[in-house]
Design a protein around this motif. Structure first.
Motif, PDB file in Angstrom:
ATOM      1  N   SER A   1    -103.188 101.030  22.437  1.00  0.00           N
ATOM      2  CA  SER A   1    -102.084 100.577  23.357  1.00  0.00           C
ATOM      3  C   SER A   1    -102.156  99.104  23.459  1.00  0.00           C
ATOM      4  CB  SER A   1    -102.499 101.076  24.690  1.00  0.00           C
ATOM      5  OG  SER A   1    -102.530 102.449  24.766  1.00  0.00           O
ATOM      6  N   VAL A   2    -101.583  98.387  22.501  1.00  0.00           N
ATOM      7  CA  VAL A   2    -101.436  96.983  22.433  1.00  0.00           C
ATOM      8  C   VAL A   2    -100.263  96.686  23.441  1.00  0.00           C
ATOM      9  CG1 VAL A   2    -100.572  95.202  21.113  1.00  0.00           C
ATOM     10  CG2 VAL A   2    -101.708  97.010  20.078  1.00  0.00           C
ATOM     11  N   LYS A   3    -100.628  95.475  24.307  1.00  0.00           N
ATOM     12  CA  LYS A   3     -99.544  95.047  25.208  1.00  0.00           C
ATOM     13  C   LYS A   3     -98.294  94.380  24.428  1.00  0.00           C
ATOM     14  CE  LYS A   3    -102.410  96.190  28.462  1.00  0.00           C
ATOM     15  NZ  LYS A   3    -102.627  97.562  28.545  1.00  0.00           N
ATOM     16  N   ARG A   4     -97.189  94.506  25.007  1.00  0.00           N
ATOM     17  CA  ARG A   4     -96.162  94.300  23.967  1.00  0.00           C
ATOM     18  C   ARG A   4     -95.819  92.755  24.182  1.00  0.00           C
ATOM     19  NH1 ARG A   4     -90.684  97.497  25.700  1.00  0.00           N
ATOM     20  NH2 ARG A   4     -90.735  95.722  27.121  1.00  0.00           N
ATOM     21  N   ARG A   5     -95.478  92.505  23.057  1.00  0.00           N
ATOM     22  CA  ARG A   5     -95.313  90.986  22.928  1.00  0.00           C
ATOM     23  C   ARG A   5     -93.822  90.454  23.325  1.00  0.00           C
ATOM     24  NH1 ARG A   5     -95.013  90.721  16.396  1.00  0.00           N
ATOM     25  NH2 ARG A   5     -97.151  90.023  16.802  1.00  0.00           N
ATOM     26  N   GLU A   6     -92.960  91.480  23.350  1.00  0.00           N
ATOM     27  CA  GLU A   6     -91.600  91.082  23.901  1.00  0.00           C
ATOM     28  C   GLU A   6     -91.710  90.823  25.403  1.00  0.00           C
ATOM     29  OE1 GLU A   6     -92.780  94.144  22.256  1.00  0.00           O
ATOM     30  OE2 GLU A   6     -90.831  94.799  21.530  1.00  0.00           O
ATOM     31  N   ASP A   7     -92.942  91.062  26.126  1.00  0.00           N
ATOM     32  CA  ASP A   7     -92.768  91.101  27.458  1.00  0.00           C
ATOM     33  C   ASP A   7     -92.754  89.907  28.161  1.00  0.00           C
ATOM     34  OD1 ASP A   7     -93.158  93.899  27.724  1.00  0.00           O
ATOM     35  OD2 ASP A   7     -95.129  94.106  28.412  1.00  0.00           O
TER      36      ASP A   7
ATOM     37  N   GLU B   1     -99.514  94.172  31.969  1.00  0.00           N
ATOM     38  CA  GLU B   1    -100.678  95.020  32.023  1.00  0.00           C
ATOM     39  C   GLU B   1    -100.376  96.465  32.042  1.00  0.00           C
ATOM     40  OE1 GLU B   1    -104.256  94.925  31.679  1.00  0.00           O
ATOM     41  OE2 GLU B   1    -103.625  93.095  30.666  1.00  0.00           O
ATOM     42  N   CYS B   2     -99.600  96.897  32.890  1.00  0.00           N
ATOM     43  CA  CYS B   2     -99.306  98.207  33.134  1.00  0.00           C
ATOM     44  C   CYS B   2     -97.996  98.755  32.311  1.00  0.00           C
ATOM     45  CB  CYS B   2     -98.965  98.426  34.659  1.00  0.00           C
ATOM     46  SG  CYS B   2    -100.486  97.939  35.677  1.00  0.00           S
ATOM     47  N   HIS B   3     -97.477  97.915  31.597  1.00  0.00           N
ATOM     48  CA  HIS B   3     -96.119  98.420  30.737  1.00  0.00           C
ATOM     49  C   HIS B   3     -95.036  98.933  31.827  1.00  0.00           C
ATOM     50  CE1 HIS B   3     -93.556  99.654  27.616  1.00  0.00           C
ATOM     51  NE2 HIS B   3     -93.770 100.834  27.747  1.00  0.00           N
ATOM     52  N   GLY B   4     -94.984  97.764  32.965  1.00  0.00           N
ATOM     53  CA  GLY B   4     -94.106  98.150  33.994  1.00  0.00           C
ATOM     54  C   GLY B   4     -92.470  97.665  33.575  1.00  0.00           C
ATOM     55  N   LEU B   5     -92.548  97.389  32.354  1.00  0.00           N
ATOM     56  CA  LEU B   5     -90.902  97.017  31.911  1.00  0.00           C
ATOM     57  C   LEU B   5     -90.716  97.653  30.585  1.00  0.00           C
ATOM     58  CD1 LEU B   5     -90.872  93.438  30.602  1.00  0.00           C
ATOM     59  CD2 LEU B   5     -92.984  94.431  31.350  1.00  0.00           C
ATOM     60  N   GLN B   6     -89.365  97.798  30.377  1.00  0.00           N
ATOM     61  CA  GLN B   6     -88.996  98.396  28.806  1.00  0.00           C
ATOM     62  C   GLN B   6     -88.036  97.435  28.286  1.00  0.00           C
ATOM     63  OE1 GLN B   6     -88.859 102.714  28.344  1.00  0.00           O
ATOM     64  NE2 GLN B   6     -90.473 102.886  29.510  1.00  0.00           N
ATOM     65  N   CYS B   7     -86.861  97.508  28.788  1.00  0.00           N
ATOM     66  CA  CYS B   7     -85.558  96.729  28.200  1.00  0.00           C
ATOM     67  C   CYS B   7     -85.749  95.294  28.757  1.00  0.00           C
ATOM     68  CB  CYS B   7     -84.345  97.318  28.570  1.00  0.00           C
ATOM     69  SG  CYS B   7     -83.460  97.204  29.976  1.00  0.00           S
ATOM     70  N   GLY B   8     -86.172  95.107  29.839  1.00  0.00           N
ATOM     71  CA  GLY B   8     -86.592  94.057  30.776  1.00  0.00           C
ATOM     72  C   GLY B   8     -85.377  93.412  31.606  1.00  0.00           C
ATOM     73  N   PHE B   9     -84.375  94.356  31.639  1.00  0.00           N
ATOM     74  CA  PHE B   9     -83.170  93.889  32.392  1.00  0.00           C
ATOM     75  C   PHE B   9     -83.401  93.972  34.010  1.00  0.00           C
ATOM     76  CE2 PHE B   9     -78.707  93.643  34.089  1.00  0.00           C
ATOM     77  CZ  PHE B   9     -78.423  92.673  33.020  1.00  0.00           C
ATOM     78  N   CYS B  10     -84.061  94.785  34.593  1.00  0.00           N
ATOM     79  CA  CYS B  10     -84.283  95.085  35.732  1.00  0.00           C
ATOM     80  C   CYS B  10     -85.507  94.275  36.198  1.00  0.00           C
ATOM     81  CB  CYS B  10     -84.315  96.449  36.432  1.00  0.00           C
ATOM     82  SG  CYS B  10     -86.051  97.006  35.698  1.00  0.00           S
ATOM     83  N   THR B  11     -86.286  93.674  35.401  1.00  0.00           N
ATOM     84  CA  THR B  11     -87.718  93.082  35.448  1.00  0.00           C
ATOM     85  C   THR B  11     -87.714  91.875  36.549  1.00  0.00           C
ATOM     86  OG1 THR B  11     -88.095  94.174  33.317  1.00  0.00           O
ATOM     87  CG2 THR B  11     -89.727  92.686  34.350  1.00  0.00           C
ATOM     88  N   PRO B  12     -86.834  91.051  36.361  1.00  0.00           N
ATOM     89  CA  PRO B  12     -86.996  89.720  37.009  1.00  0.00           C
ATOM     90  C   PRO B  12     -86.631  90.322  38.540  1.00  0.00           C
ATOM     91  CG  PRO B  12     -85.789  89.433  35.080  1.00  0.00           C
ATOM     92  CD  PRO B  12     -85.934  90.717  35.077  1.00  0.00           C
TER      93      PRO B  12
END
Lengths: 779, 157, 171
Positions: free
Chosen positions: A10-16, B92-103
């Motif tokens: 479960s690699v943390k995402r680099r795009e994040d 840490e929690c993978h609380g974002l995917q496409c990132g658009f709503c994230t900010p």
């Protein structure tokens, strides 16, 4: 869970990091030198003839640069937007395509259809200009209801009717006979509600033309930049393919809606060439509602026959699919090949027949939306099975178990044209039953009843088909393009790696997972690997991301490319080690022969500085591959929903949701879980609240977030998700795809649960509190 | 009109039209494109920023209404090398995917945590009701906010 | 959308009829009305600035009168164009019944809307239409009582008299 950065971690995402700090670059974040702004003129009518368009006032306004209409684009020879899949009717005739010019020329056919573009120095000028354009419309009677569309006035001039096709699959005679002989036949009328995709990033496009070179560049919110380029070059003929670059920068969600080749980016690019300046268009949300391709919208009658033991003997399904006003890019395939072929579900039903009547209506075109045909198929199959269990007094889990295809049955050929390669459906069912504490349900039901609530539980044992394949078969069935994917791995002289993929990430995390795959395969540190995607100027070709295909097809292409890297590396290493390449092994990034070793980085360096190098070998260590899958992949699983229904208000509380999915091998469990969560929320949205609704005049009634009910954080529970694994048998990674499963299984599970709470009432989607309250007898 | 606005600590003297929205000032004038626009009815929350320490939807305020105020955007709370605890928690929690709503989601979450005495999952869900996400199903966002609360240690930003 | 209502107007029927056909009176009574002109064919052309929920626009309205039966009844057919804000079409059958010194006005209207109005205003249109009707008759009532409409809050007696007797909205 594995540690590290390889497959299974479960690699943390680099795009994040860029998204978290506001450094992502979405299309609307880009500006071009000399940029102007475009605002589309959109039809306020569902069906009308376009009369005179008076743009004189707009053009007189300071800052308005140009007004282009459909007449202009037609006069300039711009082609129609094509549909990429030719579906044939039962009688062998081709589907009936109504021409779809990028800007309507003589007639508009849905509210929101663009018929002109106003370009301004500023967005405000373009908006003001658009308000000043006076258009004479002669209204025509719209056709809105798909149920009666086939027998209604023909909406497109020159066509005989509103029927797009009358498609069928399976053996109707055998199915009818089996139904006639069945001990029990369950029948249901079902509808699959129209959905509006609503990626949170609205669509946007910037067209750029450089007169000196004749080069066009399109920055656009697309899931597949190469396909966009191909269509704009080959069909619409905005620019030749080699003079057109399509860039998809960061894309804020797609869910299918950004696959298609839309009028807007087409026109923005064309108009930029006319104007000689870049033009930017970014959709307002109301435009997204009106003009992003919608999803679903089926009306279905189905019959399931069972024998005395409860074994399914036949399934017959008759569906009317609302195509909308035009055939969108893949609109023809969704309610046919992506739907009918999935009606076997997880079961050994020996006779299946499905027919789909596709009809034009004066509504926004309908195309693939997360799941695309497969949620619709699952809804039919799983509603039928659940209802049959109720009618026969059987436990719904056990009736399913009785009919499931067993591990020893694979490869299993269904009566609807697919060959499932592998699976273990009972394993997912058992795990889901345990996680959902199915055994404790009756106690919970009593508890709810004591609190004045009706509790229900519902199942969906779904199957889907991902990574449409192989190309030859798909093309023989009408697909207009191949369905392979490309990948390129360049080991740079310093040993770092640039990976180019034709798949596109718009939230899926490919920059992380694809790097995991390549790192694992080549033994190169994860941090040394860069994944590049979304730019037709940087990678050779690609078909983009849809249908949960990226890893199974695009990831596999990278494995094939990596194998070529290894094969070439072995030749170089063999030369270094003074042996032959069949004596060289490769493992964990190191070539070895006997006690001699060379790292892949050393071999790469040698390939770029070929001082002492095999005579017949090209320098460099860069390989590309096109991977064409041999078959679909077949993710499957069991979803179990539990709901509580308030008898007073009809409000449905989704109290728990368990999803156990078999996606084959998993590269990054964290990302897979996230994909499932998102799909489940969209499925819950379909089941409980979302509905793209038109009135009788073809006006969209749900055109904003005030009226189109999106799932919000407080509408949903925490999800319980888990997996079982049977590895896909025909791709090198053993993966199946996970992007759509959540949206495929959940609507059926949730509606089954509500139906259970309502003593079997056939509640329609969305099961809003009003619908449920009425079902409970409220008036 | 002439206005003064502090954005992420830097003061700006600007001449803006009366009808310019705060989000357009941030995105177009200052090129702080981390603040996003996802709808036209003030309902998606992608444009959420802090104005004088409170989360606001910058699409529903005129720039002029922020005259004399201090705005913090997603660009102002942390850097790639030194993320804000809430940013770290989302990763840490993978609380974002496409990132658009994230900010917007993060700016809302920071405000939510800062103004509470301790949130549980239900309170986080209620508090995020004004921010839409289409990718994550909210599951991991809720966990990220709880994690962010823990990492923020009860302190505000 | 269908809507109907009844209002008691404190004036004789002939006067009410006249006022209802007088562009200046109509203009004064329609909130946001920028112009109201009688066309040679007997209809009216109006420009009204109005708001339905988030949709604010200047609407051009063409009113055509039909089934004219003075001073008792007529039908108003309305076509409203708001450019990018959308459009509306409708008709209202209006009848006037003399009740001594007063007049009972009844109307039954139906309308449909399109464009942005429908897309983001549909849920609000009923309320907006009802409010427009109320505002109109409130002002009309004041006008017919011999008073000039005043946007400021007015004494309670006016308010009571202007309350509609019955309004029904069916969508």
């Amino acid at each position: 869970m594995s540690e590290g950065t390889g497959i299974g971690a479960s690699v943390k995402r680099r795009e994040d990091v860029r998204f978290l700090t506001g450094s992502g670059t979405y299309t609307d974040d880009l500006n071009q030198p000399g940029q102007t702004y475009g605002v589309f003129l959109r039809s306020p009518h569902a069906r009308a003839r376009i009369g005179a368009i008076d743009a004189s006032e707009a053009l007189a306004l300071d800052g308005v640069l140009a007004v282009y209409t459909g007449q202009d684009s037609a006069a300039d020879g711009l082609g129609d937007l094509p549909c990429g899949w030719l579906v044939k009717s039962k009688d062998g005739s081709d589907m009936v395509s109504a021409p779809r010019p990028p800007l309507a020329v003589t007639q508009v056919n849905y509210v929101g259809e663009p018929y002109g573009l106003v370009v301004g120095e500023t967005l405000a000028a373009a908006q003001q200009g658009a308000e000043l354009v006076m258009t004479d419309f002669t209204e025509l009677n719209p056709v809105v209801d798909p149920a009666s569309a086939a027998d209604s006035e023909t909406i497109h001039e020159g066509l005989d009717s509103n029927v797009v096709y009358d498609w069928g699959l399976g053996d109707e005679e055998a199915t009818d006979a089996a139904l006639a002989g069945a001990a029990h036949v369950t029948q249901l009328d079902l509808s699959n509600n129209r959905l509006i995709p609503n990626a949170i990033e609205p669509r946007a496009a910037i067209g750029v033309y450089e007169a000196a070179s004749g080069d066009y560049t399109l920055y656009a919110t697309t899931q597949n930049p190469h396909l966009e380029r191909l269509v704009l070059a080959a069909f619409v003929q905005v620019a030749p393919e080699h003079k057109l670059r399509v860039v998809a920068p960061d894309v804020g969600g797609g869910f299918g809606s950004k696959i298609f080749i839309y009028p807007e980016e087409t026109i923005v690019l064309w108009a930029a060439g006319k104007l000689g300046r870049p033009i930017k268009w970014t959709a307002h949300r109301y435009e997204s509602f009106l003009a992003d391709a919608h999803g679903r919208d089926h009306i279905t009658h189905a019959q399931l026959g069972l024998d005395r033991d409860g074994r399914f003997v036949a399934l017959k399904v008759s569906t009317t699919a609302n195509i909308g006003a035009y055939l969108s890019t893949f609109g023809s395939s969704v309610p046919t090949f992506l739907y009918g072929t999935l009606l076997a579900g997880q079961y050994k039903t020996p006779n299946i027949y499905v027919e789909t009547l596709g009809v034009y209506t004066n509504t926004c075109p309908v195309d693939a939306y997360r799941g695309a045909g497969r949620p619709e198929a699952t809804f039919v199959v799983e509603r039928m099975v659940e209802t049959a269990a109720r009618e026969l007094g059987r436990d719904p889990a056990e009736l399913r178990r009785l009919n499931m295809i067993q591990p020893e049955d694979f490869p299993y050929e269904t009566p609807v044209a697919l060959v499932y390669d592998t699976g273990d459906y009972e394993a997912s069912l058992d795990k889901a039953l345990e996680l959902a504490d199915y055994g404790g349900f009756e106690a919970r039901r009593r508890e709810s009843a004591a609190a004045g609530k009706r509790r229900g539980v519902g199942f969906a044992c779904y199957i889907e088909a991902c990574g449409i394949a192989p190309s030859q078969l798909a093309i023989s069935l009408g697909a207009g393009v191949g369905l392979y994917e490309s990948g390129e791995i360049r080991i740079n002289p310093t040993g770092s790696v640039s990976v180019f993929t034709g798949a596109h990430s718009h939230g899926q995390g490919h920059e992380t997972t694809f790097a995991q795959v390549v790192s694992d395969k080549l033994g190169i540190p994860f941090d040394d690997i860069e994944i590049v995607h979304g730019d037709s100027g940087r990678m050779e070709f690609g078909l983009g991301t849809y249908g949960s295909r990226s890893l199974a097809v695009g990831g596999s292409a990278l494995i094939v490319a990596a194998d070529k890297i290894i094969a070439k590396g072995k030749k170089i290493a063999a030369h270094m080690m003074e042996t032959t390449d069949d004596n060289v092994d490769f493992e964990d990034g190191t070539f070895s022969s006997g006690n001699q070793q060379a790292t892949i980085q050393e071999v790469a360096f040698a390939s770029y500085v070929p001082a002492d190098y095999p005579e017949d070998l090209e320098p460099g260590l860069s390989e590309k591959a096109f991977y064409d899958p041999k078959n679909f992949t077949y993710p499957a699983g069991t979803h179990i929903a539990e709901v509580e229904v308030d008898e007073e208000t009809g409000e449905v509380d989704l109290v728990s949701f368990v999803a156990v999915d078999d996606f084959g091998e998993i590269i990054n469990p964290m990302i897979v879980d996230g994909q499932v969560h998102g799909g489940l929320a969209q499925g819950a949205g379909q089941a409980l609240m979302e509905h793209g609704r038109y009135d009788d005049y073809g006006q969209l009634q749900t055109g904003s977030y005030m009226d189109y009910c999106m799932p919000r954080a407080d509408d949903l529970p925490d999800f319980v998700v888990d997996t079982t694994v049977t590895a896909c048998t025909h791709n090198p990674l053993g993966v199946k795809g996970c992007g759509e499963a959540g949206a495929i299984g959940s609507p059926a599970a949730i509606i089954n649960a509500i139906s259970d709470a309502l003593d079997g009432h056939n509640i329609a989607m969305p099961a809003t509190s009003e619908q449920v309250w009425r079902a409970l007898g409220g008036k | 009109m002439n206005m003064t606005i502090t954005v992420n600590g830097a003061s700006h003297q600007l001449d803006v039209p009366d009808n310019e929205l705060l989000v357009d000032l941030l995105r177009e004038r200052l090129r702080l494109t981390g603040t996003h626009v996802g709808c036209d009815t003030s309902q998606c929350g992608a444009c959420t920023v802090h104005l004088d320490g409170r989360a606001v939807k910058s699409c529903s305020l005129f720039a002029a209404q922020a005259d004399g105020g201090s705005v913090t955007t997603i660009e102002g709370i942390g850097t790639p090398g030194d993320l804000h605890p809430m940013q770290r928690a989302f990763r840490e929690c993978h609380g974002l995917q496409c990132g658009f709503c994230t900010p917007g989601m993060i700016m809302r979450a920071i405000d939510l945590v800062a103004r509470s005495d301790g949130l549980d999952g239900g309170a986080v869900r209620d508090g995020l009701e004004g921010n839409l996400c289409r990718c994550t199903g909210y599951h991991n966002i809720v966990h990220a906010v709880l994690k962010g609360q823990e990492l923020m240690g009860g302190n505000d930003e | 959308m269908d809507q109907s209502g009844e209002y008691r107007i404190p004036a004789e029927r002939a006067d009410v009829w006249r006022a209802l056909n007088d562009p200046d009176t109509l203009k004064r009574c329609i909130d946001g009305c920028q112009s109201m002109e009688r066309r040679p064919d007997g209809g009216f052309a109006a420009v009204v600035k109005a708001r339905v929920g988030p949709v604010r626009a200047v609407f051009n309205a063409a009113l055509d009168l039909a089934d004219i039966n003075p001073p008792e009844s007529y039908t108003i057919n309305v076509a409203v164009k708001g450019g990018p804000a959308g459009f509306a079409r409708g008709s209202a059958a209006v009848t006037l019944a003399a009740q001594g010194e007063e007049t009972m006005l009844r109307y039954a209207a139906s309308a449909n809307i399109g464009g942005k109005l429908a897309q983001i205003g549909s849920r609000l249109i009923d309320g907006a239409a009802r409010k427009m009707a109320d505002d109109f008759f409130k002002a009309f009532h004041a006008e017919m009582s011999g008073r000039t409409p005043n946007p400021a809050p007015r004494p309670q007696d006016d308010g009571r008299a202007a309350v509609p007797i019955n309004i029904q909205v069916n969508t």
